[in-house]
Every structure is written in structure tokens, then in C-alpha cells.
Design a protein around this motif. Structure first.
Motif, short mmCIF file in Angstrom:
data_model
loop_
_atom_site.label_atom_id
_atom_site.label_comp_id
_atom_site.label_asym_id
_atom_site.label_seq_id
_atom_site.Cartn_x
_atom_site.Cartn_y
_atom_site.Cartn_z
N ALA A 195 57.38 37.53 -55.34
CA ALA A 195 57.94 38.54 -54.44
C ALA A 195 58.05 38.02 -53.01
CB ALA A 195 57.08 39.79 -54.46
N ASP A 196 59.07 38.52 -52.31
CA ASP A 196 59.20 38.23 -50.88
C ASP A 196 58.48 39.28 -50.04
OD1 ASP A 196 61.12 35.95 -51.12
OD2 ASP A 196 62.37 37.51 -52.02
N THR A 197 58.39 40.49 -50.58
CA THR A 197 57.72 41.60 -49.90
C THR A 197 56.71 42.22 -50.86
OG1 THR A 197 59.64 42.10 -48.52
CG2 THR A 197 58.04 43.87 -48.83
N ILE A 198 55.48 42.42 -50.37
CA ILE A 198 54.40 42.97 -51.19
C ILE A 198 53.83 44.19 -50.48
CG2 ILE A 198 52.13 42.54 -52.20
CD1 ILE A 198 52.87 39.50 -52.07
N ARG A 199 53.69 45.28 -51.22
CA ARG A 199 53.05 46.49 -50.70
C ARG A 199 52.01 46.97 -51.70
NH1 ARG A 199 57.01 47.85 -46.78
NH2 ARG A 199 59.11 47.34 -47.49
N PHE A 200 50.95 47.58 -51.19
CA PHE A 200 49.95 48.21 -52.05
C PHE A 200 50.00 49.71 -51.84
CE2 PHE A 200 48.18 43.90 -51.91
CZ PHE A 200 47.89 43.71 -53.25
N ALA A 201 50.09 50.46 -52.93
CA ALA A 201 50.18 51.91 -52.86
C ALA A 201 48.88 52.55 -53.32
CB ALA A 201 51.34 52.42 -53.72
N SER A 202 48.24 53.21 -52.38
CA SER A 202 47.03 53.99 -52.65
C SER A 202 46.73 54.75 -51.36
CB SER A 202 45.85 53.09 -53.03
OG SER A 202 44.72 53.87 -53.38
N ASN A 203 45.54 55.35 -51.25
CA ASN A 203 45.21 55.91 -49.95
C ASN A 203 45.06 54.75 -48.96
OD1 ASN A 203 42.29 55.36 -49.11
ND2 ASN A 203 41.98 56.11 -51.19
N THR A 204 45.20 55.04 -47.69
CA THR A 204 45.31 54.00 -46.66
C THR A 204 44.20 52.97 -46.71
OG1 THR A 204 46.53 55.47 -45.19
CG2 THR A 204 45.39 53.62 -44.17
N ALA A 227 49.75 36.13 -47.49
CA ALA A 227 49.47 37.10 -46.42
C ALA A 227 50.71 37.47 -45.62
CB ALA A 227 48.40 36.54 -45.48
N GLY A 228 51.58 36.50 -45.39
CA GLY A 228 52.79 36.75 -44.60
C GLY A 228 53.81 37.64 -45.29
N ARG A 229 53.60 37.91 -46.57
CA ARG A 229 54.54 38.76 -47.32
C ARG A 229 54.09 40.23 -47.37
NH1 ARG A 229 55.74 34.85 -52.61
NH2 ARG A 229 55.46 32.87 -51.51
#
Length: 199
Positions: A138-147, A165-167
């Protein structure tokens, strides 16, 4: 004398309301900062993966409020071309946490062909470890949960695969005024947890 007695309770109520309001505002601000902590600036183009961190299902394999909340965060965070990676093994019953939440996302209209399941992990550390190879694509990584949980996952990813880390980009896990009381509770929980189990 009677007038003074009548004003005292009102002053107390106003003061208490100010303290509570101020406390909620501080919690909101700290949570907003945490939602962006350990993320990098940069374009959100290219391949995107949103990792939805697992949460134990009900014994009957139905979604609970926390799973629905995390799924909702993922859905409002993912782009039109992104994929959702649901994580979590079967901690209760026979169905995995990942499959239960993925079913909820598809029920809400997310395309099933953009869903990936990771059904072995039982902890947040394993959620990250078991998806690292996929995240490398992936070029962009997000984690979905409470903050604060999402921030912990970002910390784990940086420890396990620092080159990624940069992604890291923020998910939309925080919206001003959305759940101020819950936000405050989660902030206190994170402070206590960090004190007891530094990570």
C-alpha cells in the motif's frame, strides 16, 4: 439571607458545568492531537489499505456496538479506490471478529470485492504483525478503531516495519463533538493503561 442561599446552589451548578465543559473540551483537544500522532504528511493517492482492528464479537456471532463503531470509522475513512482489511480471529464462538465486521461493512454497501480478511490474530500486536506483508503493497495506510487504539496500532507498525512509517495517514476516528463523554472515558482509559502497561 434567603437570596444568598438561593444563589449559592446556582453558582455551584454553573461552576460544576464549567468544569465539566472544560474537561470535555480538553479531552476533545487531546484526542484530536492523538488522532494525528505518528502519521505523515503527503498525498493520499495510490493504493490504500484501511486496517480495521478487531474487537470480540458476541457469543452468537453478531456485531456489537464497538464493532459497528469501528466499521463506521473505516467506512468514512476509506477512499473510493481503497480496500478494507478486517482483522481478528474467533475469540468468541466460531466466527472470526474479522468476518463479523466485514459482513457489517458489506451490509452497509461496501463492495465485497474490496474486503480482505485476516482471521488469525488475537491481539492488536498480532493484528499489525499479520497484515504487515499486505501493508507493504500500500501507498497509504490507515488504522480504524477508537483514536488511542489506532495510535497504538501505528506505534506497533513503526516498531515492526519502520520503513512503512511514512505511509501512515490518519483515519477519521475523531470528529469534533461526536461522542464527547466516550472520548473522555477513552482518554482516561488510555492514560491508566499506559501507566500500567507502557508500550
Amino acid at each position: 439571607m434567603g437570596a444568598v442561599t438561593a444563589r449559592a446552589p446556582l453558582g455551584f451548578v454553573v461552576g460544576l458545568a464549567a468544569i465539566v465543559t472544560g474537561g470535555l473540551a480538553v479531552a476533545e483537544a487531546l484526542t484530536w492531537f492523538a488522532s494525528r500522532d505518528l502519521t505523515a504528511d503527503g498525498p493520499d493517492d495510490g493504493a490504500e489499505l484501511v486496517v480495521v482492528l478487531g474487537y470480540r464479537s458476541s457469543p452468537r456471532g453478531r456485531t456489537n456496538a464497538m464493532q459497528r463503531w469501528r466499521t463506521g470509522i473505516a467506512l468514512r475513512s476509506v477512499s473510493d479506490h481503497g480496500r478494507l482489511v478486517f482483522t481478528g480471529g474467533p475469540t468468541r464462538g466460531v466466527r472470526s471478529e474479522a468476518s463479523v465486521m466485514a459482513e457489517e461493512a458489506v451490509r452497509r454497501g461496501f463492495p465485497a470485492d474490496r474486503v480482505v480478511l485476516e482471521e488469525e490474530s488475537r491481539t492488536t500486536w498480532e493484528n499489525v504483525r499479520n497484515t504487515v506483508d499486505l501493508l507493504r503493497t500500500a501507498d497509504t495506510i490507515r488504522f480504524a478503531s477508537n483514536t488511542f487504539h489506532a495510535r497504538r496500532a501505528r506505534r506497533y507498525l513503526i516498531r515492526q516495519a519502520p520503513e512503512l512509517a511514512g505511509r501512515l495517514r490518519p483515519a477519521r476516528d475523531f470528529v469534533w463533538g461526536e461522542r464527547p463523554v466516550l472520548t473522555t472515558f477513552l482518554l482516561v482509559y488510555e492514560l491508566v493503561r499506559t501507566r500500567l502497561r507502557p508500550s
